[in-house]
Structure formats: C-alpha cells, structure tokens
Scaffold this motif. Sequence first.
Motif, short mmCIF file in Angstrom:
data_model
loop_
_atom_site.label_atom_id
_atom_site.label_comp_id
_atom_site.label_asym_id
_atom_site.label_seq_id
_atom_site.Cartn_x
_atom_site.Cartn_y
_atom_site.Cartn_z
N ALA A 197 0.84 -1.21 0.00
CA ALA A 197 0.00 0.00 0.00
C ALA A 197 0.87 1.25 0.00
O ALA A 197 0.56 2.23 -0.69
N GLU A 198 1.97 1.23 0.75
CA GLU A 198 2.87 2.38 0.76
C GLU A 198 3.51 2.58 -0.61
O GLU A 198 3.66 3.71 -1.08
N ALA A 199 3.88 1.47 -1.27
CA ALA A 199 4.49 1.56 -2.60
C ALA A 199 3.51 2.13 -3.62
O ALA A 199 3.89 2.90 -4.51
N GLU A 200 2.23 1.76 -3.49
CA GLU A 200 1.22 2.19 -4.46
C GLU A 200 0.67 3.57 -4.14
O GLU A 200 0.22 4.29 -5.05
N LEU A 201 0.68 3.94 -2.86
CA LEU A 201 0.12 5.24 -2.44
C LEU A 201 1.16 5.96 -1.58
O LEU A 201 0.92 6.24 -0.40
N VAL A 205 0.32 6.74 2.39
CA VAL A 205 0.48 5.61 3.31
C VAL A 205 1.92 5.50 3.80
O VAL A 205 2.87 5.72 3.04
N VAL A 206 2.07 5.12 5.06
CA VAL A 206 3.36 4.74 5.61
C VAL A 206 3.14 3.44 6.39
O VAL A 206 2.10 3.28 7.04
N HIS A 207 4.08 2.51 6.29
CA HIS A 207 3.88 1.23 6.98
C HIS A 207 4.74 1.10 8.23
O HIS A 207 4.61 0.12 8.95
N ARG A 208 5.60 2.09 8.47
CA ARG A 208 6.45 2.04 9.65
C ARG A 208 5.95 3.03 10.71
O ARG A 208 5.40 4.07 10.38
N MET A 209 6.22 2.69 11.96
CA MET A 209 5.67 3.47 13.07
C MET A 209 6.43 4.78 13.30
O MET A 209 5.94 5.66 14.01
N LYS A 217 0.15 11.56 6.60
CA LYS A 217 -0.04 10.24 6.02
C LYS A 217 -0.80 9.33 6.99
O LYS A 217 -0.97 9.65 8.16
N VAL A 218 -1.23 8.20 6.47
CA VAL A 218 -1.93 7.21 7.28
C VAL A 218 -0.97 6.06 7.57
O VAL A 218 -0.45 5.42 6.64
N PHE A 219 -0.73 5.82 8.84
CA PHE A 219 0.09 4.69 9.25
C PHE A 219 -0.78 3.44 9.21
O PHE A 219 -1.77 3.34 9.93
N VAL A 220 -0.43 2.49 8.34
CA VAL A 220 -1.14 1.21 8.27
C VAL A 220 -0.46 0.27 9.27
O VAL A 220 0.56 -0.35 8.96
N ASP A 221 -1.01 0.21 10.46
CA ASP A 221 -0.42 -0.57 11.54
C ASP A 221 -0.86 -2.02 11.40
O ASP A 221 -2.02 -2.36 11.61
N HIS A 222 0.08 -2.86 11.02
CA HIS A 222 -0.18 -4.29 10.83
C HIS A 222 0.24 -5.09 12.06
O HIS A 222 -0.01 -6.29 12.13
#
Length: 303
Positions: A197-201, A205-209, A217-222
Amino acid sequence: MTPITEVEGRRLALSNLDKILHPATGTTKGELLHYYATVGAAILPHLRDRPVSFLRYPDGPDGQLFFTKNPPPGTPAWVNTTPVPRSDAPGARQVMIQDLASLMWAANLVVEFHTPQWREDSPAVADRLVFDLDPGPPANVVECCRVALHLRERLAADGLTAYAKTSGSKGLHLLVPLVPAPSEQVSAYARRLAVEAEAELPRLVVHRMTKALRPGKVFVDHSQNAAAKTTATPYTLRARRLPTVSAPVTWEEVEETGEARHAHDAGAPGRLAFLMNDIAPRLEAYGEMLAPLFDPDAAGVLP
C-alpha cells in the motif's frame, strides 16, 4: 451506600454512579454502565472466549490511565479466567468476559476492552486479521477512509472480505474473518499488504511506526496481528475527552467520507465519530454490521 444490583443471578456492587467521567458532556459512570447493559448483546460475542486486557480510567480520561492484562484485585471467583502464554509471566491468566454479569462487573471498573485476534482455546492461531489505520495530522479520518477502500480492494483480490469500524479515536480499523491461521503467518501477510500500500500510495500511506514519517499520512499498523498484541474491541468505549465508541460503519459511510473533496471540508472528519448515545440507534438501523466475523462461511483462507 453502594447500590447492589442483580445481573443474571449475580449480585454486583456498582459504585459511584453519579461520578462524572467525561466533563465535556457531563457523562456519568451510571450512564456508562447503562450503555454497556444496552449494547451487551452486540459486544459480548466480540469478547467471549478471548482473553481480555483492560485500559482502566476510573477517574475519567484526564485521570490516571493504566493498562492491565492480569485479573484485577478482587476479581470475583465466578468471573472466568484463562491461562495465556506470556514469556514475561509464566503461568499468567487473563479475564474472559463470557456473559452480561461479567461485562457489567468489568464496566464498573471503568475500562476500555482490548482483545487479541485469537480465542483462548487456540492461542496464537488467529481467526481474524486487523489493520489499524492511524492518521498523522494534518491527515484525518478522510484519508483513513481512502486507504481503507484501497485495502478493501486489495484484500478482495485475495478472496478476503474486510469490515470497518472506527477506532473510537482518530482512525479506522479493518477486520477480516479468517479460517484460523498461525498469527505469525497472518502478521507476515498483513505486513506485506501494508508495504504494498505504501508503494502504491506513497503520498498517503506509511507502513512504519516512525513518527517522523507520519505527518500527513496514514500509518497502516499491521503489528496488532502479532499474538501478543490486542486491539480495541468493537463497541468498547474509549478513554477520550468525549465518550467515543469503537463503532462499526458501513462501506457506504466510508466511501462518502473518503470522497470529501478536501480532507478538511467542513464536517468531513466528524462524520465517522460516534458517541455512546449513537450506538443503540445505529444497531436498530443497521443491525450488527460485524456479524459476518462469526459466520464460518464468511471466513477467508489466508493466501
């Protein structure tokens, strides 16, 4: 004098009913207890058979807050507990909220309810996947909705169906019912989708905390898919200035909010903010929107 009430044959001492927990709305502890009694049929399936962690806020959100996994002192013998695998505390047990009496006992402690993605009979084997979408200001729930719609489509491409709820704070949670799978595998898959998601948006999007990466940005917390982690339970009240609830929402509501022309269109960020008095009418209007989480036929197989 502490009033004693009977709930499903259990005698409960309910204390400080007139105590104001949310000064901004004048919400009392008695009203909080009434809320949980009213939505018991909706919240209990999400709590049942899962070890529960509590964020306690006995003096309201401006007072002391403390997170506990251990059964609180004075837990009645009739409240179920279960052994949980914890490296930091061998032999640990946690409370399970199995019925309305247990729910009201816990609510009297003034708590947020937090649960893992697995059930007590299968530790570290998840029957749901979760994404916690957390906006970094000036981003808000509008951006979260846009990211949620992207993830919904990406999950659907893998045969998985997502359901949305508010976090009760600033963001959104996505929940996906799964055919049970090891938490490690669920975590790895969720991380992969967050990275994608970060690569596409990349602007959204950010995937790191890391805090420095998150403004706007929106942190996608997995990370909440890890066996040791928990997520705010659907329908729990949150320890916030207002008595907000982690409330299920329809995808139509997510789409309408995500389509706001500008994230700061008047009223847009507040569209998906629900207080405790909103929930009973929503249940009446929409039913239990997260019911598919309990339908084995709705569970998807992790790719």
